[in-house]
Design an enzyme around this catalytic site. Sequence first.
Site, PDB file in Angstrom:
ATOM      1  N   ARG A 418       5.079 -38.267  71.735  1.00 64.08           N
ATOM      2  CA  ARG A 418       4.257 -38.959  70.739  1.00 64.08           C
ATOM      3  C   ARG A 418       3.271 -37.960  70.156  1.00 64.08           C
ATOM      4  O   ARG A 418       2.507 -37.341  70.884  1.00 64.08           O
ATOM      5  CB  ARG A 418       3.493 -40.132  71.360  1.00 64.08           C
ATOM      6  CG  ARG A 418       4.385 -41.258  71.832  1.00 64.08           C
ATOM      7  CD  ARG A 418       3.584 -42.528  72.062  1.00 64.08           C
ATOM      8  NE  ARG A 418       4.419 -43.566  72.648  1.00 64.08           N
ATOM      9  CZ  ARG A 418       5.235 -44.353  71.967  1.00 64.08           C
ATOM     10  NH1 ARG A 418       5.342 -44.195  70.660  1.00 64.08           N
ATOM     11  NH2 ARG A 418       5.946 -45.275  72.574  1.00 64.08           N
ATOM     12  N   ARG A 448       9.596 -45.227  70.323  1.00 63.85           N
ATOM     13  CA  ARG A 448       9.448 -46.469  69.576  1.00 63.85           C
ATOM     14  C   ARG A 448       8.109 -46.583  68.874  1.00 63.85           C
ATOM     15  O   ARG A 448       7.058 -46.351  69.457  1.00 63.85           O
ATOM     16  CB  ARG A 448       9.652 -47.665  70.508  1.00 63.85           C
ATOM     17  CG  ARG A 448       9.619 -49.007  69.792  1.00 63.85           C
ATOM     18  CD  ARG A 448       9.990 -50.132  70.721  1.00 63.85           C
ATOM     19  NE  ARG A 448      11.392 -50.067  71.085  1.00 63.85           N
ATOM     20  CZ  ARG A 448      11.830 -50.111  72.338  1.00 63.85           C
ATOM     21  NH1 ARG A 448      10.972 -50.175  73.324  1.00 63.85           N
ATOM     22  NH2 ARG A 448      13.121 -50.064  72.598  1.00 63.85           N
ATOM     23  N   HIS A 478      11.358 -38.027  77.660  1.00 63.50           N
ATOM     24  CA  HIS A 478      10.027 -38.591  77.850  1.00 63.50           C
ATOM     25  C   HIS A 478       9.126 -37.673  78.669  1.00 63.50           C
ATOM     26  O   HIS A 478       7.937 -37.935  78.812  1.00 63.50           O
ATOM     27  CB  HIS A 478      10.166 -39.958  78.548  1.00 63.50           C
ATOM     28  CG  HIS A 478       8.915 -40.757  78.622  1.00 63.50           C
ATOM     29  ND1 HIS A 478       8.264 -41.015  79.805  1.00 63.50           N
ATOM     30  CD2 HIS A 478       8.183 -41.363  77.662  1.00 63.50           C
ATOM     31  CE1 HIS A 478       7.184 -41.744  79.573  1.00 63.50           C
ATOM     32  NE2 HIS A 478       7.111 -41.974  78.290  1.00 63.50           N
ATOM     33  N   ARG A 607      -0.809 -50.694  86.464  1.00 68.77           N
ATOM     34  CA  ARG A 607      -1.562 -51.217  85.320  1.00 68.77           C
ATOM     35  C   ARG A 607      -0.913 -52.462  84.738  1.00 68.77           C
ATOM     36  O   ARG A 607      -1.583 -53.421  84.398  1.00 68.77           O
ATOM     37  CB  ARG A 607      -1.676 -50.149  84.227  1.00 68.77           C
ATOM     38  CG  ARG A 607      -2.315 -50.666  82.937  1.00 68.77           C
ATOM     39  CD  ARG A 607      -2.655 -49.551  81.980  1.00 68.77           C
ATOM     40  NE  ARG A 607      -1.512 -48.737  81.651  1.00 68.77           N
ATOM     41  CZ  ARG A 607      -0.700 -48.962  80.604  1.00 68.77           C
ATOM     42  NH1 ARG A 607      -0.896 -49.990  79.822  1.00 68.77           N
ATOM     43  NH2 ARG A 607       0.312 -48.157  80.353  1.00 68.77           N
ATOM     44  N   HIS A 635      -3.020 -44.510  82.983  1.00 69.93           N
ATOM     45  CA  HIS A 635      -1.698 -44.090  82.511  1.00 69.93           C
ATOM     46  C   HIS A 635      -1.014 -43.095  83.437  1.00 69.93           C
ATOM     47  O   HIS A 635       0.182 -42.846  83.300  1.00 69.93           O
ATOM     48  CB  HIS A 635      -1.858 -43.479  81.109  1.00 69.93           C
ATOM     49  CG  HIS A 635      -0.588 -43.239  80.375  1.00 69.93           C
ATOM     50  ND1 HIS A 635      -0.100 -41.972  80.124  1.00 69.93           N
ATOM     51  CD2 HIS A 635       0.307 -44.096  79.824  1.00 69.93           C
ATOM     52  CE1 HIS A 635       1.036 -42.067  79.445  1.00 69.93           C
ATOM     53  NE2 HIS A 635       1.306 -43.342  79.256  1.00 69.93           N
TER      54      HIS A 635
END
Length: 725
Positions: A418, A448, A478, A607, A635
């Site tokens: 990202r 996405r 990823h 989370r 995260h």
Amino acid sequence: MRGVTEAEAQIRTEDAEWVSTDAAPEAPPAATTPAVDSALPEPLPEDRYLNRELSWLDFNSRVLALAADPSLPLLERAKFLAIFASNLDEFYMVRVAGLKRRDEMGLSVRSADGLSPREQLRRISERTQQIANRHAHVFLDSVRPALADEGIVIVAWSDLDDAERDQLSMYFHEQVFPVLTPLAVDPAHPFPFVSGLSLNLAITVKQPENGGQHFARIKVPDNVDRFVQLPNREGDSVVRFLPMEELIAAFLPVLFPGMEIVEHHAFRITRNADMEVEEDRDEDLLQALERELAKRRFGSPVRLEVADDMTENMLELLLRELDVHPGDVIQVPGFLDLSSLWDIYGVDRPDLKDPPFVPATHPAFGERETPKSIFATLRDGDVLVHHPYDSFSTSVQRFIEQAAADPNVLAIKQTLYRTSGDSPIANALIDAAQAGKQVVALVEIKARFDEQANIKWARALEDAGVHVVYGLIGLKTHCKTALVVRREGSAIRRYCHIGTGNYNPKTARLYEDVGLLTAAPDIGADLTDLFNSLTGYSRKDSYRNLLVAPHGVRKGIIERIDREIAAAHSGAETGIRLKANALVDEQVIDALYRASQAGVPIEVVVRGICALRPGVAGYSENIAVRSILGRFLEHSRIIHFRAIDEFWIGSADMMHRNLDRRVEVMAQVKDPRLTAQLNDVFESALDPATRCWELGSDGHWTASPQEGATVRDHQVSLMERHRHP
């Protein structure tokens, strides 16, 4: 995403990433005997998993609980209302869309807890209506009145005086009216296409001559502010906003001259954004993705939100013309689309927001103004950075920027999942390529909701001479890895970064992540092999110090869980601590159940989604699960195996798509100085006094500690620790 900054929007898209479109596999059979012991464990019951979709809705309910918490700063509560709304949008666009597709195709694939797609959709609809009502009332009954008490008022047209109406009339005619397009529906005008997530007014008009009534639709433009700020009244510091739909409604007679306005109501539709890119080896992946992106806006409807005052006749018309099932209707009290509360959050009232937090430069890298050479630092030993507490810009970003500017650096290889609109990391790679270095960037264009941004950067990097790779067919890349190759005298040394978060400086200020910076030769060799697999035809599936999915992460984790089980059988002190965004994978969950049966204490900090059912006698009584939400988005993925004394960090969550259909990397952190830092993270998160939610064996989450007990905030404690190390 009207009124949302790029970093804020990133909060939403990251949450959407763990809402997979893929059907959960059939629940595996009861656990078999682990290879480490001949004694059979108790068979595992069929109801040992919680439903992942309902678990996700529970997560978003915890976000809503933050909005309802009067102890939080008021504008932060408004922010959590906006995040809740955006999260729910993306859940419907992706996960619910996938369930509806499977139901419509008649697929009988059931979730791990045994529910059919249709039954899951029914439960999702019921639960969503409940939490949507609660969401609306937290705003209407709590946050909005509290904002008014603080001088931030959302007004109605009827609250305005004549002078203010005249001012808004000028604004409407000059700025809004030219971009509005009233669309009639009659035999000559078919029902208009309604784009996903747009806010609309459904209007009934009547002809005065014959009383004939007609339907019309107006889209509230998304290129103007949803909340129009009014000029301050003389001598008054109150900030006032008028919702755009109220402004448009006030001028409907101007839009339909000569007609009588019978009624008008707001509505909003959510469409399927669950793309399926056919990855043909003979077709350019970039072109295939762009074709699918063009189709996304025309996806089938998956949810219709309507104002709760909408008449039955109007609703029936919308259901018929939009082809929406009645079970997909959510009635909302008050305003639709509270994601627009980011407009209100932007008010300059620091007293109503969290105190500013400036990340610190990691001590290993010098002061912010007088940086040290990162290469010299890493030659002295590994460094673990913990964002946002440690500055991303003066650590990871500086690592890439120094590499780009260093004449001794020969090559830079990096994965980009990202990116941000203004990406200093991508710009540094461009600078490096233009300086003649060999630069490889693996840009995952299938990330996405970030596809367009990643396509843009991929082309800019290619234009600068960077070798751009779009990933592997059938897999998303990823992992968060960077490799720098540097000539030092007659030798070549490799410097590495492996992290849990994206190379995005904006989200690095909002997301909690960890990263390992190292010059260890064995990790450098592993990353070299990994990049060769990503860019070439190598299919290496085993590494020296890394676990790499899709072949190695699940296998490596389960092997280590089994080693903890063996240690428990031998009487050693054991324990597993796991921190992740989601815990869904049945094979990993069953391995944890086996460990619990062997007496291994297991503590999970998750989370979002958790399909593991803790605290059940016979198979999970030694497992505790908690969730921490707060100012930053938790995260990082960290695992600690106590008996074998191993700490691992990486990009992978415990989900099918991460472990089977992605390239993920987990790295072992070995330096005792750094493992002590990771241990501190666990100790803080798992402190009995830490504010959190605890998961019960019945699948319900309970706020903890109970009222009256001593409470500490995990994130505030870490901020203080980094301010005063």
